[in-house]
Scaffold this motif. Structure first.
Motif, PDB file in Angstrom:
ATOM      1  N   VAL A 229      51.697  90.079  87.199  1.00 58.32           N
ATOM      2  CA  VAL A 229      52.226  90.709  88.015  1.00 58.32           C
ATOM      3  C   VAL A 229      52.582  91.801  88.575  1.00 58.32           C
ATOM      4  O   VAL A 229      52.927  91.461  90.546  1.00 58.32           O
ATOM      5  N   GLU A 230      51.691  92.409  88.701  1.00 60.39           N
ATOM      6  CA  GLU A 230      52.120  93.899  88.575  1.00 60.39           C
ATOM      7  C   GLU A 230      51.335  94.110  90.125  1.00 60.39           C
ATOM      8  O   GLU A 230      51.059  94.022  90.763  1.00 60.39           O
ATOM      9  N   GLN A 231      50.397  93.379  90.143  1.00 57.50           N
ATOM     10  CA  GLN A 231      48.810  93.359  90.566  1.00 57.50           C
ATOM     11  C   GLN A 231      49.763  92.513  92.694  1.00 57.50           C
ATOM     12  O   GLN A 231      49.280  92.740  93.218  1.00 57.50           O
ATOM     13  N   LEU A 232      50.361  91.250  91.356  1.00 54.99           N
ATOM     14  CA  LEU A 232      50.950  90.716  92.435  1.00 54.99           C
ATOM     15  C   LEU A 232      51.787  90.810  93.704  1.00 54.99           C
ATOM     16  O   LEU A 232      51.481  90.922  94.823  1.00 54.99           O
TER      17      LEU A 232
ATOM     18  N   SER B 104      50.523  82.889  84.464  1.00 57.26           N
ATOM     19  CA  SER B 104      49.425  82.949  85.428  1.00 57.26           C
ATOM     20  C   SER B 104      48.285  84.036  84.730  1.00 57.26           C
ATOM     21  O   SER B 104      48.486  84.844  83.665  1.00 57.26           O
ATOM     22  N   SER B 105      47.447  84.020  85.479  1.00 52.24           N
ATOM     23  CA  SER B 105      46.128  84.636  84.634  1.00 52.24           C
ATOM     24  C   SER B 105      45.952  86.019  85.888  1.00 52.24           C
ATOM     25  O   SER B 105      44.547  86.825  85.263  1.00 52.24           O
ATOM     26  N   VAL B 106      46.986  86.391  86.487  1.00 46.51           N
ATOM     27  CA  VAL B 106      46.862  87.542  87.545  1.00 46.51           C
ATOM     28  C   VAL B 106      48.216  88.027  86.880  1.00 46.51           C
ATOM     29  O   VAL B 106      49.007  87.962  87.147  1.00 46.51           O
TER      30      VAL B 106
ATOM     31  N   HIS C  33      39.847  79.412  91.747  1.00 48.95           N
ATOM     32  CA  HIS C  33      39.244  80.592  91.992  1.00 48.95           C
ATOM     33  C   HIS C  33      38.965  81.709  91.714  1.00 48.95           C
ATOM     34  O   HIS C  33      40.109  82.230  90.897  1.00 48.95           O
ATOM     35  N   PRO C  34      38.179  81.990  91.402  1.00 48.12           N
ATOM     36  CA  PRO C  34      38.004  83.841  90.996  1.00 48.12           C
ATOM     37  C   PRO C  34      39.498  84.452  91.249  1.00 48.12           C
ATOM     38  O   PRO C  34      39.276  85.144  90.468  1.00 48.12           O
ATOM     39  N   GLU C  35      39.526  84.292  92.530  1.00 48.76           N
ATOM     40  CA  GLU C  35      40.711  85.519  92.379  1.00 48.76           C
ATOM     41  C   GLU C  35      42.070  84.225  91.875  1.00 48.76           C
ATOM     42  O   GLU C  35      43.316  85.550  91.664  1.00 48.76           O
ATOM     43  N   GLY C  36      42.008  83.866  92.124  1.00 48.96           N
ATOM     44  CA  GLY C  36      43.354  83.327  91.079  1.00 48.96           C
ATOM     45  C   GLY C  36      44.875  83.218  91.799  1.00 48.96           C
ATOM     46  O   GLY C  36      44.677  83.318  93.475  1.00 48.96           O
TER      47      GLY C  36
ATOM     48  N   HIS D 289      50.572  87.800  80.837  1.00 48.03           N
ATOM     49  CA  HIS D 289      51.480  87.856  80.788  1.00 48.03           C
ATOM     50  C   HIS D 289      51.842  87.818  79.352  1.00 48.03           C
ATOM     51  O   HIS D 289      53.372  87.718  78.218  1.00 48.03           O
ATOM     52  N   LEU D 290      51.245  87.006  78.179  1.00 47.94           N
ATOM     53  CA  LEU D 290      51.565  86.668  77.071  1.00 47.94           C
ATOM     54  C   LEU D 290      49.842  86.935  75.916  1.00 47.94           C
ATOM     55  O   LEU D 290      48.906  87.736  76.566  1.00 47.94           O
TER      56      LEU D 290
END
Length: 366
Positions: free
Chosen positions: A122-125, A118-120, A94-97, A190-191
């Motif tokens: 961690v700070e955003q999560l 993760s494709s988003v 999904h685009p929001e992942g 993150h990589l």
């Protein structure tokens, strides 16, 4: 279905309904990546068979009018003994992942485990306000691994989860046959950027190539000891199957172990986690929590794990099925269904609380 012909999560009544929806809406190679296991997928298939063989013996003449799924994980309150397992590259679904799945977990009152892959960010999560744990793959460059630990701490993660069953990715034949590679716009944020994760070539998975260059195959007990000294966060060890490893991990100061065969995606032929769960629980001291991962698909499965002594479970693929079907609403519906099923299973087994479920007897079908 909605008026636009899109799947309506309200019309799904069990987690398997979401599996069917996700399989129908995702590109075939993405579905294979999410659904597949390693080798001949014998361990992937065995996870379900083993859980289905566990019978819970219900108790009767008990007052369950106030039945509650609430408990604690790592000392923090949760609405049910469930955490959303770390699943990589959720923007494939999904685009929001991961942002959508993390919102669903926060609404459900359960922890969300964010993957190193993760494709988003961690700070955003963590900014979404829920409980976030950071799953760590130790890096070939230890300085990069330490940077990830500090980044997770600074972002406000509440626990650190070291995965120890991936010196490299298992040979996942679906991905090899599909020459699977990440599409443009999806990457492990993150990589360090790796073009090789996007490059298709015959006879290999580009994701396996990329992570093989990043992950350390030399993670040992001394690595764990260094990590324990180097973080103030509760430390969880994920990927334990041998009770002796669990006992040693507890002695090294981990706060919890996750009994897991990585959803059948690493050593094909490894045992289902539920088969060794009770022995692990008996071996570790009371202060070390035990969680079950791999194959959990219903509230009944959660009850089975509790009756075998687990503190709780991790649920991975079903949350992503919901994400693929309907974004955050779909992932939230999956967790709502799981909570309703667990409430039903607790009450019907004669338990008014999660703690009472740990006193139930279990039997194994042949």
């Amino acid at each position: 279905m909605t008026s636009r012909g899109e799947p309506d999560p309200a019309e799904a009544h069990c987690l398997a309904d979401f599996e069917r929806i996700a399989a129908s809406v995702l590109p075939p190679e993405v579905w294979d990546y999410l659904a597949g296991g390693s080798g001949a997928e014998t361990t992937l298939d065995a996870n379900r068979r083993a859980l289905d063989r566990v019978c819970v013996v219900p108790r009767v003449l008990r007052d369950v009018a106030g039945c509650s799924t609430a408990t604690t994980l790592l000392g923090r309150p949760v609405r049910m003994p469930v955490a959303v397992a770390p699943v990589a590259y959720q923007r494939l679904a999904h685009p929001e992942g991961e942002a959508a799945t993390a919102r669903a977990a926060a609404a459900a009152g359960v922890p969300f485990l964010v993957s190193t892959l993760s494709s988003v960010p961690v700070e955003q999560l963590t900014a979404l306000g829920g409980s976030v744990w950071f799953q760590l793959y130790w890096q070939r460059d230890p300085a990069r691994a330490r940077d990830l630990v500090r980044r997770a701490e600074d972002a406000g993660c509440e626990a650190l989860v070291l995965t120890v069953d991936v010196p490299w990715m298992g040979r996942r034949l679906r991905d090899v046959r599909n020459r699977f590679a990440l599409p443009e716009g999806v990457r492990a944020v993150h990589l360090a950027e790796g073009a090789d994760a996007h490059e298709r070539s015959a006879g290999r998975s580009a994701v396996a190539v990329h992570t093989g260059r990043a992950f350390s195959p030399s993670v040992t007990w001394s690595t764990l000891a260094e990590l324990r000294r180097g973080t103030r966060l509760p430390l969880v060890l994920k990927g334990v199957l041998d009770p002796e490893d669990a006992v040693r991990a507890a002695a090294e100061g981990v706060d919890a172990v996750v009994v897991s065969n990585h959803g059948g995606r690493q050593l094909d032929g490894a045992p289902p986690g539920v088969e060794v769960l009770a022995e692990v629980v008996r071996g570790v001291p009371d202060g070390c929590e035990v969680l079950l991962d791999s194959g959990v698909r219903s509230g009944t499965d959660v009850l089975r794990a509790l009756a075998l002594g687990a503190r709780g479970v991790l649920v991975g693929r079903p949350a992503v099925w919901g994400l693929a079907a309907a974004g955050a609403a779909g992932a939230a519906r999956v967790l709502d269904l799981l909570a309703a099923e667990l409430h039903d299973a607790l009450g019907l087994s004669g338990c008014a609380s999660v703690s009472e479920a740990r006193d139930l007897r279990t039997l194994r079908l042949p």
